[in-house]
Scaffold this motif. Structure first.
Motif, PDB file in Angstrom:
ATOM      1  N   GLN A 169      14.589  50.423 -10.863  1.00  0.00           N
ATOM      2  CA  GLN A 169      14.026  49.858  -9.638  1.00  0.00           C
ATOM      3  C   GLN A 169      15.049  49.946  -8.505  1.00  0.00           C
ATOM      4  O   GLN A 169      14.728  50.388  -7.399  1.00  0.00           O
TER       5      GLN A 169
ATOM      6  N   LEU B 120      14.624  52.264  -5.119  1.00  0.00           N
ATOM      7  CA  LEU B 120      14.576  51.610  -3.811  1.00  0.00           C
ATOM      8  C   LEU B 120      15.719  52.100  -2.925  1.00  0.00           C
ATOM      9  O   LEU B 120      15.516  52.374  -1.737  1.00  0.00           O
TER      10      LEU B 120
ATOM     11  N   CYS C 287      16.736  42.504  -5.721  1.00  0.00           N
ATOM     12  CA  CYS C 287      15.687  43.116  -6.540  1.00  0.00           C
ATOM     13  C   CYS C 287      15.466  42.324  -7.824  1.00  0.00           C
ATOM     14  O   CYS C 287      16.424  41.910  -8.474  1.00  0.00           O
TER      15      CYS C 287
ATOM     16  N   ALA D 146      12.745  42.273  -3.191  1.00  0.00           N
ATOM     17  CA  ALA D 146      11.849  43.232  -3.833  1.00  0.00           C
ATOM     18  C   ALA D 146      11.510  42.755  -5.244  1.00  0.00           C
ATOM     19  O   ALA D 146      12.406  42.476  -6.037  1.00  0.00           O
TER      20      ALA D 146
ATOM     21  N   THR E 188       5.894  47.610  -6.558  1.00  0.00           N
ATOM     22  CA  THR E 188       6.931  46.790  -5.945  1.00  0.00           C
ATOM     23  C   THR E 188       6.395  46.126  -4.690  1.00  0.00           C
ATOM     24  O   THR E 188       5.776  46.775  -3.844  1.00  0.00           O
TER      25      THR E 188
END
Length: 104
Positions: free
Chosen positions: A11, A15, A46, A78, A85
């Motif tokens: 992730q 991102l 995140c 996020a 997401t």
């Protein structure tokens, strides 16, 4: 490697690539730069979960915002769940994004 750790790292990498930024190694530990991903404007915390829900607390948002301000950046949070997401920002930030001329 633990499945959750791998998903979390993926992730963050995705991102960071999407915003032309970088991941912050050891962002959850140590004393230096906090939050997980950043570019020249944004500092993003995140979180990822395999569940269909995520509990977001006021304390987590305030902590992420404080870390972004210390880094002279704007905070975003996020959350990846169900392979999608979601980005959480403050209303003040949202209003600046939709009408940058308006002074909030």
């Amino acid at each position: 490697m633990d499945r959750h750790i791998k998903a979390s790292r993926n992730q963050e990498k995705k991102l960071a690539k999407d915003i032309r930024g970088t991941t912050i190694a050891g962002s959850g530990s140590g004393w230096a730069v906090k939050n997980d991903v950043r570019n020249d404007t944004w500092s993003i915390e995140c979180k990822t979960t395999a569940a269909s829900r995520f509990s977001l607390t006021h304390a987590a948002l305030v902590n992420a915002e404080k870390n972004a301000l210390l880094d002279l950046r704007t905070m975003a949070f996020a959350i990846e769940m169900c392979k999608r997401t979601w980005i959480v920002i403050s209303q003040d930030t949202f209003l600046r994004l939709i009408d940058p001329e308006e002074d909030t």
